[in-house]
Design a protein around this motif. Structure first.
Motif, mmCIF file in Angstrom:
data_model
loop_
_atom_site.group_PDB
_atom_site.id
_atom_site.type_symbol
_atom_site.label_atom_id
_atom_site.label_comp_id
_atom_site.label_asym_id
_atom_site.label_seq_id
_atom_site.Cartn_x
_atom_site.Cartn_y
_atom_site.Cartn_z
ATOM 1 N N LEU A 1 0.872 -1.175 0.000
ATOM 2 C CA LEU A 1 0.000 0.000 0.000
ATOM 3 C C LEU A 1 0.905 1.219 0.000
ATOM 4 N N THR A 2 0.559 2.205 -0.821
ATOM 5 C CA THR A 2 1.282 3.472 -0.723
ATOM 6 C C THR A 2 0.287 4.534 -0.275
ATOM 7 N N VAL A 3 0.818 5.582 0.326
ATOM 8 C CA VAL A 3 0.021 6.763 0.639
ATOM 9 C C VAL A 3 0.526 7.846 -0.304
ATOM 10 N N GLN A 4 -0.297 8.271 -1.250
ATOM 11 C CA GLN A 4 0.187 9.265 -2.216
ATOM 12 C C GLN A 4 -0.968 10.002 -2.873
ATOM 13 N N ASN A 5 -0.615 11.138 -3.441
ATOM 14 C CA ASN A 5 -1.557 11.918 -4.245
ATOM 15 C C ASN A 5 -0.752 12.703 -5.287
ATOM 16 N N SER A 6 -1.379 13.731 -5.863
ATOM 17 C CA SER A 6 -0.702 14.446 -6.951
ATOM 18 C C SER A 6 0.595 15.113 -6.498
ATOM 19 N N ALA A 7 0.734 15.357 -5.198
ATOM 20 C CA ALA A 7 1.929 16.042 -4.686
ATOM 21 C C ALA A 7 3.095 15.082 -4.463
ATOM 22 N N GLY A 8 2.829 13.769 -4.435
ATOM 23 C CA GLY A 8 3.930 12.825 -4.256
ATOM 24 C C GLY A 8 3.559 11.678 -3.323
ATOM 25 N N VAL A 9 4.570 10.850 -3.035
ATOM 26 C CA VAL A 9 4.363 9.649 -2.210
ATOM 27 C C VAL A 9 4.718 9.984 -0.763
ATOM 28 N N GLY A 10 3.783 9.699 0.163
ATOM 29 C CA GLY A 10 4.031 9.950 1.579
ATOM 30 C C GLY A 10 4.730 8.778 2.238
ATOM 31 N N SER A 11 4.212 7.574 2.016
ATOM 32 C CA SER A 11 4.833 6.396 2.627
ATOM 33 C C SER A 11 4.481 5.133 1.849
ATOM 34 N N VAL A 12 5.253 4.078 2.111
ATOM 35 C CA VAL A 12 5.101 2.792 1.421
ATOM 36 C C VAL A 12 5.029 1.688 2.464
ATOM 37 N N HIS A 13 4.048 0.780 2.331
ATOM 38 C CA HIS A 13 3.846 -0.273 3.332
ATOM 39 C C HIS A 13 3.752 -1.625 2.637
ATOM 40 N N PRO A 14 4.846 -2.376 2.600
ATOM 41 C CA PRO A 14 4.837 -3.665 1.900
ATOM 42 C C PRO A 14 3.825 -4.637 2.521
ATOM 43 N N VAL A 15 3.231 -5.456 1.676
ATOM 44 C CA VAL A 15 2.370 -6.546 2.144
ATOM 45 C C VAL A 15 3.300 -7.661 2.650
#
Ligand code: PLP
Length: 275
Positions: free
Chosen positions: A36-50
């Motif tokens: 899962l990533t947390v992101q929007n048009s401004a960029g990626v906030g964080s990445v959470h591997p399964v």
């Protein structure tokens, strides 16, 4: 087709882009999440591997229903994920595998480990299974640069040379180097090299040249291209035909969505996949 990729909640890239692409191509999409990533048009906030066990059980569940006609692989967050994916695809003898070697988002956030041990793992497990690798120029330089340092080779920066080194070290029989980031203001040219299995010579080169589309809505272009190519293969096209189909699909989407105003100032809007 099956997409194995990360989630992008803003809907421009990742698994969301892959499913929309498949639907518009008239292909049924199955999807296995790697992160899962947390992101929007401004960029990626964080990445959470399964977790690897959950990744494996998703893949097994899909494969038990039937081996897909094609597989697209996007974001692989870490070594364990790469090993699980390679193991399941090998055991089910999956074919028509298109790998987008995603490393860093356009906004500069790391989406995958890309150190020496990750690249050695990919070379020893997943990339030899790929029908096609689709690096952009930066990714091709990174992959070939590591290979060249291991092989003690002088590197030339032409797409053909980069492809040959990537083929030799990582084992994939075809490499499409995307020129979208090349800096040419007028055209975008992608070059695919196919290699002969026995001798290491380049068998064929294909050039795909299109007018550059001026737009901020370019988030997800790599995901859409690799998915559309996988859809072409799932429909029974030859590799060159599938790449041509993917390029045309991507270009049409870029043109149709180029003028939407979306998201935060200075960011990148999603590649709009609408009819
Ligand atoms: N997020 C996810 C989940 C992705 O899979 C990708 C690319 O494959 C990206 C972000 C990066 O997209 P872009 O470089 O177009 O911003």
């Amino acid at each position: 087709m099956l997409t194995i990729a990360g989630s992008d909640p803003s809907g421009g890239a990742g698994i969301q882009a892959d499913i929309k692409t498949a639907t518009l191509c008239g292909v049924h999409a199955m999807s296995v999440l790697t992160a899962l990533t947390v992101q929007n048009s401004a960029g990626v906030g964080s990445v959470h591997p399964v977790a690897p066990d959950l990744l494996r059980s998703q893949l097994e569940a899909v494969m038990k229903d039937g081996v897909p006609d094609a597989v697209k692989i996007g974001m692989i967050p870490d070594i364990d994920s790469a090993l699980v994916i390679a193991d399941v695809l090998t055991r089910y003898n999956a074919k028509n595998i298109v790998v987008d070697p995603v490393m860093v988002s356009t906004s500069g956030h790391s989406l995958s480990e890309s150190d020496a041990s990750m690249l050695d793992t990919l070379a020893g497990s997943l990339y030899p299974l790929a029908t096609l690798l689709t690096p952009n120029l930066d990714e091709a330089r990174k992959l070939a640069g590591y290979a060249a340092s291991c092989l003690e080779l002088e590197i030339e920066q032409t797409p053909q040379f980069l492809s040959a080194v990537i083929h030799h070290f990582y084992g994939s029989p075809a490499v499409l180097v995307k020129g979208g980031h090349s800096g040419d203001p007028q055209f975008s040219e992608d070059i695919m090299s196919e290699f002969d299995e026995d001798c290491e010579e380049i068998n064929l080169h294909y050039h795909y040249k299109s007018l550059r589309v001026e737009t901020r809505n370019s988030h997800g272009t790599g995901c859409v291209l690799s998915s559309a190519i996988a859809c072409g293969l799932a429909k029974g096209m030859q590799l060159h035909e599938a790449v041509k189909f993917g390029k045309e699909f991507l270009n049409t989407a870029l043109i149709l969505g180029k003028d939407y105003v979306y998201g935060q100032p200075g960011g990148h809007g999603p590649l709009f996949l609408i009819v």
